[in-house]
Design a protein around this motif. Structure first.
Motif, short mmCIF file in Angstrom:
data_model
loop_
_atom_site.label_atom_id
_atom_site.label_comp_id
_atom_site.label_asym_id
_atom_site.label_seq_id
_atom_site.Cartn_x
_atom_site.Cartn_y
_atom_site.Cartn_z
N THR A 74 47.19 29.36 25.44
CA THR A 74 48.63 29.51 25.30
C THR A 74 49.25 28.12 25.37
N LYS A 118 56.45 29.52 22.35
CA LYS A 118 55.25 29.95 23.08
C LYS A 118 54.29 30.46 22.01
N SER A 147 52.40 21.43 25.57
CA SER A 147 51.85 21.63 26.91
C SER A 147 51.00 22.89 26.86
N VAL A 149 49.06 26.09 28.93
CA VAL A 149 49.11 26.93 30.12
C VAL A 149 47.73 26.96 30.76
N ARG A 151 47.31 28.67 33.85
CA ARG A 151 47.21 29.99 34.48
C ARG A 151 48.58 30.66 34.39
N ARG A 152 48.58 31.94 34.11
CA ARG A 152 49.82 32.71 34.09
C ARG A 152 50.10 33.17 35.52
N ASP A 155 53.90 36.88 34.69
CA ASP A 155 53.90 37.25 33.28
C ASP A 155 54.53 38.63 33.18
#
Length: 165
Positions: A74, A118, A147, A149, A151-152, A155
């Motif tokens: 992501t 996103k 950038s 991700v 870790r989410r 969410d």
């Protein structure tokens, strides 16, 4: 006066409970929903239909586990535009709306960027291809900052309905 699509809709405590339950599980049957909010099925169905007709409920969707489908990267992309004209923004927005990799697109302020995207893709190779062959080729894109991700942490698609009276 606000445009019709932006007019505030008054909801009561029962409507709020219905919305909270549906945000947690949009697949609830009307019977299950009615039991959870303390209504009989007919009034519950009428309220849900009224919330749909008023535009409060926009659509129902199924949330998928992106990693189980091999979509493990992501990226958050900040995009600068060369000119701030309605035509330039409209062309950009129309173009990114056609890319299934783009999950969200926001016109933003407060950054050295005009848009925040996103994007979800399988891996860095796919991201590189998407960036070079799609995003940077959109007329008017003058800067890109990516950038990734790690870790989410949160969410959620649920709106905070506690603010509503």
């Amino acid at each position: 006066m606000l445009p019709a699509s932006r007019e505030l809709v008054k909801i009561d405590r029962t409507d709020r409970r219905i919305l909270e339950e549906l945000q947690q599980d949009g697949s609830l049957t009307n019977q299950e929903l009615a039991e959870k909010v303390g209504l009989s099925p007919s009034p519950c169905l009428r309220r849900v239909r009224a919330l749909e007709e008023s535009g409060v409920i926009v659509r129902r969707a199924t949330v998928l586990d992106h990693k189980k489908l091999g979509l493990s990267l992501t990226a958050i992309i900040l995009i600068g535009m060369d000119r701030h004209t309605p035509e330039r923004f409209a062309a950009f927005e129309e173009k990114v709306a056609g890319y299934p990799e783009v999950q969200e697109c926001y016109l933003i302020t407060g950054q050295d960027a005009d848009y925040m995207l996103k994007v979800v893709v399988p891996d860095m190779d796919h991201y590189h291809h998407f960036l070079l062959n799609h995003i940077t080729r959109i007329q008017g894109v003058s800067g890109v900052h990516s950038s990734f991700v790690l870790r989410r942490v949160i969410d959620s698609t649920a709106l905070p309905l506690g603010y509503l009276s």
